[in-house]
Design a protein around this motif. Sequence first.
Motif, PDB file in Angstrom:
ATOM      1  N   THR A 264      21.500   7.144 119.619  1.00 30.03           N
ATOM      2  CA  THR A 264      22.223   8.297 119.105  1.00 30.03           C
ATOM      3  C   THR A 264      22.727   7.987 117.697  1.00 30.03           C
ATOM      4  OG1 THR A 264      24.260   7.536 120.184  1.00 30.03           O
ATOM      5  CG2 THR A 264      22.909   9.122 121.389  1.00 30.03           C
ATOM      6  N   ASN A 265      22.970   9.043 116.934  1.00 27.36           N
ATOM      7  CA  ASN A 265      23.352   8.879 115.540  1.00 27.36           C
ATOM      8  C   ASN A 265      24.607   9.672 115.216  1.00 27.36           C
ATOM      9  OD1 ASN A 265      22.884   8.157 112.711  1.00 27.36           O
ATOM     10  ND2 ASN A 265      22.404  10.312 112.451  1.00 27.36           N
ATOM     11  N   ASP A 266      25.625   9.002 114.795  1.00 28.85           N
ATOM     12  CA  ASP A 266      26.863   9.557 114.277  1.00 28.85           C
ATOM     13  C   ASP A 266      27.758  10.156 115.358  1.00 28.85           C
ATOM     14  OD1 ASP A 266      27.928   9.103 111.826  1.00 28.85           O
ATOM     15  OD2 ASP A 266      26.595  10.465 110.802  1.00 28.85           O
TER      16      ASP A 266
ATOM     17  N   HIS B 235      24.089   3.234 119.617  1.00 31.97           N
ATOM     18  CA  HIS B 235      24.673   4.242 118.739  1.00 31.97           C
ATOM     19  C   HIS B 235      24.684   3.737 117.303  1.00 31.97           C
ATOM     20  CE1 HIS B 235      27.002   7.831 117.908  1.00 31.97           C
ATOM     21  NE2 HIS B 235      27.825   7.095 117.185  1.00 31.97           N
TER      22      HIS B 235
ATOM     23  N   PHE C 187      25.952  19.767 123.522  1.00 30.03           N
ATOM     24  CA  PHE C 187      24.793  19.087 122.936  1.00 30.03           C
ATOM     25  C   PHE C 187      24.437  17.839 123.742  1.00 30.03           C
ATOM     26  CE2 PHE C 187      22.806  15.906 120.267  1.00 30.03           C
ATOM     27  CZ  PHE C 187      21.669  16.592 119.900  1.00 30.03           C
ATOM     28  N   ALA C 188      25.428  17.039 124.089  1.00 29.67           N
ATOM     29  CA  ALA C 188      25.181  15.808 124.839  1.00 29.67           C
ATOM     30  C   ALA C 188      24.565  16.100 126.213  1.00 29.67           C
ATOM     31  CB  ALA C 188      26.481  15.017 124.999  1.00 29.67           C
TER      32      ALA C 188
ATOM     33  N   PHE D  79      28.769  13.056 116.197  1.00 29.76           N
ATOM     34  CA  PHE D  79      28.385  14.272 116.903  1.00 29.76           C
ATOM     35  C   PHE D  79      27.699  13.968 118.241  1.00 29.76           C
ATOM     36  CE2 PHE D  79      25.607  17.873 117.796  1.00 29.76           C
ATOM     37  CZ  PHE D  79      26.476  18.937 117.651  1.00 29.76           C
ATOM     38  N   THR D  80      27.017  12.845 118.333  1.00 30.17           N
ATOM     39  CA  THR D  80      26.282  12.480 119.555  1.00 30.17           C
ATOM     40  C   THR D  80      27.044  11.481 120.421  1.00 30.17           C
ATOM     41  OG1 THR D  80      25.108  10.703 118.416  1.00 30.17           O
ATOM     42  CG2 THR D  80      24.065  12.875 118.422  1.00 30.17           C
TER      43      THR D  80
ATOM     44  N   ILE E 261      30.086  19.416 121.008  1.00 30.81           N
ATOM     45  CA  ILE E 261      29.461  18.104 121.182  1.00 30.81           C
ATOM     46  C   ILE E 261      29.177  17.795 122.651  1.00 30.81           C
ATOM     47  CG2 ILE E 261      30.299  17.213 118.982  1.00 30.81           C
ATOM     48  CD1 ILE E 261      32.487  15.697 120.437  1.00 30.81           C
TER      49      ILE E 261
ATOM     50  N   SER F  27      17.757  17.487 118.386  1.00 27.10           N
ATOM     51  CA  SER F  27      18.717  17.866 117.354  1.00 27.10           C
ATOM     52  C   SER F  27      19.199  19.291 117.609  1.00 27.10           C
ATOM     53  CB  SER F  27      18.022  17.798 115.982  1.00 27.10           C
ATOM     54  OG  SER F  27      18.882  18.242 114.964  1.00 27.10           O
TER      55      SER F  27
ATOM     56  N   VAL G 234      26.896  11.523 124.357  1.00 28.02           N
ATOM     57  CA  VAL G 234      25.628  11.342 125.082  1.00 28.02           C
ATOM     58  C   VAL G 234      25.712  10.150 126.032  1.00 28.02           C
ATOM     59  CG1 VAL G 234      23.157  10.883 124.871  1.00 28.02           C
ATOM     60  CG2 VAL G 234      24.251  12.540 123.338  1.00 28.02           C
TER      61      VAL G 234
ATOM     62  N   SER H 274      21.014  17.651 125.962  1.00 26.08           N
ATOM     63  CA  SER H 274      20.013  16.650 125.593  1.00 26.08           C
ATOM     64  C   SER H 274      19.569  15.841 126.808  1.00 26.08           C
ATOM     65  CB  SER H 274      20.565  15.691 124.535  1.00 26.08           C
ATOM     66  OG  SER H 274      20.872  16.363 123.347  1.00 26.08           O
TER      67      SER H 274
END
Length: 187
Positions: free
Chosen positions: A118-120, A146, A98-99, A122-123, A95, A20, A126, A102
Amino acid sequence: MVDELSQGLRSLGQDVIMISPYYYQNRKGQTDYLKNDPFNIQFLKNISINLDRNCTCQIYYGEGNEGIKYYLIENKELFPKVYPNFNTPDTLREIAVFAKCSLQLLKDLNYIPSIICTNDWFTGLVPAYGKNNSFGDTYKNTVFMHICHNLEAPYEGRLYFNGSETYQNIYNFNPDWLIDPKSRSVI
């Protein structure tokens, strides 16, 4: 929802890692809020991600409920708070970093999961980075799942482009994977 899913999977004997953003300010405007965290989250390492510019993120680690491993990604410029008022290129950069960070973290840990959930919105990048050869064939056998738990229009996470600009220099893959040509928005 994410906590219940991760704890449920862990109770079934699955190894669970949660990744996160670590926002500079939490929803209450507090900084350094991890000092009081019961999971004893500590600095682990730095990871540099190169997009249109180099971005260094600090990685924190702690172990929590049910033995779930928590990794937090901090970059004060990119993750100042939840839902910052960024323009389109800065949101794409947020984003994308972050991807990629991660996935780089998992690779650095030599932990290549069979499933990444992944969730929502923002991810959403990924799986794109996992499957577009950004990491060679590291994630070729990984299944990406997702979760969208809120499909209301104000929460959809769309970014709208002006003119013909695609900002491909930020995310560095085929814009057709990302941009809906009818609305000129990120899908």
